[in-house]
Scaffold this motif. Sequence first.
Motif, mmCIF file in Angstrom:
data_model
loop_
_atom_site.group_PDB
_atom_site.id
_atom_site.type_symbol
_atom_site.label_atom_id
_atom_site.label_comp_id
_atom_site.label_asym_id
_atom_site.label_seq_id
_atom_site.Cartn_x
_atom_site.Cartn_y
_atom_site.Cartn_z
ATOM 1 N N GLN A 351 12.494 30.044 48.325
ATOM 2 C CA GLN A 351 13.950 29.902 48.379
ATOM 3 C C GLN A 351 14.514 30.308 49.737
ATOM 4 O O GLN A 351 15.369 29.613 50.296
ATOM 5 N N GLU A 434 11.906 27.435 43.895
ATOM 6 C CA GLU A 434 13.364 27.303 44.038
ATOM 7 C C GLU A 434 13.739 26.992 45.478
ATOM 8 O O GLU A 434 14.597 27.640 46.076
ATOM 9 N N SER A 437 17.610 26.026 45.852
ATOM 10 C CA SER A 437 18.658 26.703 45.067
ATOM 11 C C SER A 437 19.710 27.377 45.927
ATOM 12 O O SER A 437 20.828 27.616 45.479
#
Length: 506
Positions: A351, A434, A437
């Motif tokens: 992420q 992720e 995100s």
Amino acid sequence: MGADQVCRQLQQGRNANHGLGQAVFYGKKIAAMSLPPDMHEKLRHNVNFWSVMYLMLGCTAFLGWGASAKFSAGSLTSSLSTDATNLAGMSGVILGSIFIVSTTLIAGVAVSIAIGWKLGLVCTATIPVVLTCGLVRLKILGEMARYHAQREYHNILEAQRQKSVVSTLKSSALYAASQSANFLCIALAFWYGGSLIIHEGYSMVQFFIAYAAIVVGAFSAGAIFSFAPDMSKSRQGAQDIKTLLDRPVNIDARQETGELLTNMEGSLELRNIYFRYPNRPERVVISGLSLSIQPGQYTGLVGASGCGKSTIIALLERFFDPEAGQTLVDGKDISRLNLKSYRSHLALVIQEPTLYQGTIRENITLGTNDEDGSEEKIIKACKDANIYDFISSLPDGFSTVIGARGGMLSGGQQQQIAIARALLRDPRILLLDEATSALDSESEKVVQDALNAAAQGRTTVAVAHRISTVQKADCIYVLHEGNIVEQGTQLESMELGGRYFELVKL
């Protein structure tokens, strides 16, 4: 204007006044010592007078610093609301400063004694006083800061204030004495210097060289003690690092043991996995989980926070070993494989991409072999990551410096650089935790297109915070409390009307 600002301004004004006073006294002292030999009576009188003025300045400093050592309400509030930043205890700047001050002081003593040994010895005798004053000031300030930092603010503020008056006055007196003792050393140096000029035939040059070489250098040396907290923190930090390095490691990528994995098809299987994090042994994160991923398959992992999605990525990377069960690649337990060889077939995009101060090229080629870093391969990786056109538009191209942690780039561009770095490794298995995100909608679309292109021909496991990440996945696993509760394609999962359907609605 706050009370703490007033105190700071008063202190700055007091320091400035003392500086002006020293300048006046210093000039008058020089003028007195410059009188011709036939005016020794006046010279002696003037020297004595200005030495007394230095003594008076020391007394003034005693009173002034004594009053300023009390904590104001503003400084107390500031102390309670903020924490001191931990500095690099033994950085090059501090070590260099200590070395410079020490050598300057030693050289000053040598020069002073060589030029005028009598005054040099007297001035040298004041060095312990100056250094002790510096240490005393540091210790008192540290103790007072620690004492006031431990006070409760609301209920016992008044009681603590009354209790602390006596101890504060004592500390203030000692602090003021240490602050004013410097002026006493100056007064001694000028008084004895004047006597040597009169009776021993010292010249003005001898006096000022001997004085400046030691006394001024001693004041600078007193600043060494300001580095003591940093040295202490550095020592503690070194001990912590040593403890960390000495801690036994069960999974060590530096070891050469295990089966070398030269080729990989890319099939993955988690078989009846149970897992708890070592620092949270009371909570079972994964309980009896099993899943299978075919070579070249795009697999999505979705579910609420804490359901075990990122833990599966960590197990696939073998950052941890499960308590029970097996993690298999091409039918082989990864715990029996050479870890470095196994991870060479994997690439991870998380992420928050990890970028470093340096150029775009350096960040993309980080962690690759020399043969993987050819110009053609770098360009292809950037095109697959949908970032090549942007890099080409920059004046310096791949040589563009992106700043600390990639701060000169947008979030989407940082993620695309991380994707290009992953693709340059040409991994057989691509892990995405992720990866979109933290991006806005526009950046997410660009990065998602890059990820979709990067997944072609590779086994891809994507942890999804946003459903758009796994819409085109071959299989979607829905996790709940460490186990799989639903699986299927996007259409199949929607038709079930279960947890995945609820996640899409959210």
